[in-house]
Design an enzyme around this catalytic site. Structure first.
Site, short mmCIF file in Angstrom:
data_model
loop_
_atom_site.label_atom_id
_atom_site.label_comp_id
_atom_site.label_asym_id
_atom_site.label_seq_id
_atom_site.Cartn_x
_atom_site.Cartn_y
_atom_site.Cartn_z
N SER A 126 49.77 -37.01 43.43
CA SER A 126 50.43 -38.03 42.62
C SER A 126 49.42 -38.79 41.77
O SER A 126 48.23 -38.88 42.12
CB SER A 126 51.14 -39.04 43.53
OG SER A 126 51.65 -40.14 42.80
N TYR B 223 52.31 -44.15 50.62
CA TYR B 223 52.42 -43.01 49.71
C TYR B 223 51.08 -42.70 49.04
O TYR B 223 50.61 -41.56 49.03
CB TYR B 223 53.48 -43.32 48.66
CG TYR B 223 53.70 -42.25 47.62
CD1 TYR B 223 54.41 -41.09 47.92
CD2 TYR B 223 53.21 -42.40 46.32
CE1 TYR B 223 54.63 -40.11 46.96
CE2 TYR B 223 53.41 -41.43 45.35
CZ TYR B 223 54.13 -40.29 45.67
OH TYR B 223 54.33 -39.32 44.72
#
Length: 254
Positions: free
Chosen positions: A139, A152
């Protein structure tokens, strides 16, 4: 001629969103694809829609036994494995003070342990096929701070680190390992239930992203395809940022 003619690729989190678009594109480019997910009804329906080149298998990526069965199913069904796309993930949105240990550990189990188990399980099959590719979905948040995504971001940063290490370890076996680092993408992870219209998502991300809109899952799929085919034959161990320029900096208002 498709870019993946004759290849067999396992894609996790393939029942919807980015994984769905990867499955559709890879099949269109000649691959036989195994769609893996925990959303059984959606996954089976998508495999049936794609046709004879696709099969579905239940896979909880945090469970070692599920990985063993998914790999066995793949080789039993299609005879080999040439590629793995570790796409499955979750994105709990919590500030540090509101992130429980259970929430953090579940993010680690799916986002970090899942790709670890997948790479470890797939490597012998890829080597047996004469080499292959692994694409790990990391990400933008692995490379830049983003509030309320502590679990995350931490797990996705770990994915980038694992990608580099495993790329070094497996290069001699003809296996290339890279990481796809999306920015904001219009998927159920970013827009649960599709409650926000794409125009609104574009307007919001247009204030953050130089290219002025949110990313499309099919755009991420095209980069995953690049990393899974011979177009990237001299590329391994790299994080590929696909974020509309977000990491480069936030545009100034006019």
């Amino acid at each position: 001629m498709g870019k993946l003619d004759g290849r067999v690729v396992l894609i996790t989190g393939a029942a919807r969103g980015q994984g769905e678009q990867e499955a559709r594109l890879f099949a269109a480019e000649g691959a036989r694809v195994v769609l893996a997910d925990v959303r059984d009804d959606a996954g089976r329906a998508l495999a049936e829609e794609i046709g004879s080149a696709a099969r579905y298998v239940h896979l909880d990526v945090g469970e070692e036994a599920d990985w063993a069965e998914a790999l066995a199913f793949t080789t039993r069904t299609f005879g080999k494995l040439d590629g793995l796309v570790n796409n499955a993930g979750i994105a709990p949105r919590r500030a540090l003070a509101q992130t429980s240990l259970a929430t953090y550990e579940e993010a680690v189990r799916i986002n970090q342990t899942g790709p670890f188990l997948g790479m470890r399980a797939a490597a012998p099959e890829l080597a047996a096929a004469g080499g292959g590719t692994i694409v790990n979905t990391a990400s933008y948040a692995a490379l830049s701070g983003l509030p309320s995504l502590v679990a995350y971001a931490a797990t996705k940063a770990a994915v980038v680190a694992m990608t580099r290490v495993v790329a070094l370890e497996l290069a001699g076996q003809g296996i290339r390992v890279n990481a796809l680092c999306p920015g904001g993408v219009d998927t159920p992870m970013t827009n649960p239930g599709g409650k926000v219209a794409r125009e609104e998502m574009d307007a919001y991300f247009g204030k953050l992203v130089p290219l002025g809109r949110i990313g499309r899952p099919e755009e991420m799929a095209r980069v995953a395809l690049f990393l899974s085919c011979d177009d990237s034959s001299y590329v391994t161990g790299q994080p590929f940022v696909v974020d509309g320029g977000w990491l480069a900096g936030t545009p100034l208002p006019p």
